[in-house]
Design an enzyme around this catalytic site. Structure first.
Site, PDB file in Angstrom:
ATOM      1  CG  ASP A  30     -34.999 -32.364 -37.603  1.00 53.37           C
ATOM      2  OD1 ASP A  30     -35.598 -32.815 -36.781  1.00 53.37           O
ATOM      3  OD2 ASP A  30     -34.840 -30.978 -37.861  1.00 53.37           O
ATOM      4  NE  ARG A  31     -33.535 -39.853 -44.197  1.00 53.48           N
ATOM      5  CZ  ARG A  31     -34.020 -41.011 -44.717  1.00 53.48           C
ATOM      6  NH1 ARG A  31     -35.578 -41.325 -44.429  1.00 53.48           N
ATOM      7  NH2 ARG A  31     -33.478 -41.930 -45.705  1.00 53.48           N
TER       8      ARG A  31
END
Length: 237
Positions: free
Chosen positions: A66-67
């Site tokens: 995830d970012r």
């Protein structure tokens, strides 16, 4: 992240087939709607420059983070390596170990969480649902609490399935949302806090030599990770 800062992405493994790096936080793994520079493009550009390669550079995305999550990641430099690594992921011979700092205390020092997860693509959120819910997929992880400090726990997590937002959703469902997680722990976190989730180990058979490859990366020495001594953090590996 500017072009110059590609040098800030540590390379921890590289040969003709693979590229292993430490993903910085807050950079998308691949291009998304934000239009921000993404890891895949930055690394391709870097390979092109470092090896003076003409034309397009191949770099295969095998797994995602995830970012807001940082840590160890592996990319494939050939399509053959990519397909073999993807098969390792499918057959679960690709190991993924994470570190997380969560609010509260889990019910036991170690255990297994099994939940059925359903993703809502419109809102990009995942929820725990009852077994038999159409579209739901089983999510399984093992956890071990390595330490507690204040109202937090340091948890080592071994993923057995790779569902979207899996750790964040399962920990929140267990009553222990991740520090800094705005999406699943907004009731206890403040905007601007960095999510405390880190990819500490990625392990897999080398797609060509078949030897075991293990990439390690410890979380940064900043809050909330720095509430624990290095001797405790080293147990993550």
């Amino acid at each position: 992240m500017s072009h110059e800062s590609v040098s800030q992405i540590p390379v921890i493994y590289e040969d003709n087939h693979l590229l292993g790096i430490v993903k910085p936080v807050n950079i998308p793994t691949q291009a998304d709607v934000s239009g921000d520079p993404d890891l895949l493009t930055l690394l391709k550009d870097d390979i092109k420059e470092r090896y003076n390669k003409p034309g397009n550079v191949y770099l295969g995305l095998v797994h995602r983070l995830d970012r807001p999550v940082g840590g160890a990641m592996i990319f494939a430099k050939t399509s053959k390596a990519a397909s073999r690594l993807s098969e390792a992921v499918r057959s679960r011979s690709f190991s993924k170990v994470y570190a997380a700092v969560v609010h509260g205390q889990l019910p036991a020092a170690r255990g297994t969480l099994k939940d059925m997860l359903l993703k809502d693509s419109k809102t990009n959120t995942v929820s725990v649902v009852g077994r038999g819910t159409p579209g739901a997929k089983e999510a399984v992880l093992d956890y071990e609490v390595l330490g507690t400090g204040g109202s937090f726990s340091l948890v080592k997590i071994v993923l057995h399935t790779g569902r979207s937002h899996q750790i964040r959703v399962q920990m929140n469902h267990a009553g222990c949302p991740l520090y800094g997680d705005q999406k699943y722990g907004s009731r206890v976190n403040k905007p601007g806090q960095q999510i405390a989730l880190w990819s500490v180990t990625v392990g897999f058979p080398h797609p060509v030599t078949k030897e075991d490859v293990v990439l390690n990366s410890l979380p940064p020495s900043e809050f909330p990770w720095n509430q624990w001594e290095d001797t405790v953090l080293s147990r993550l590996l």
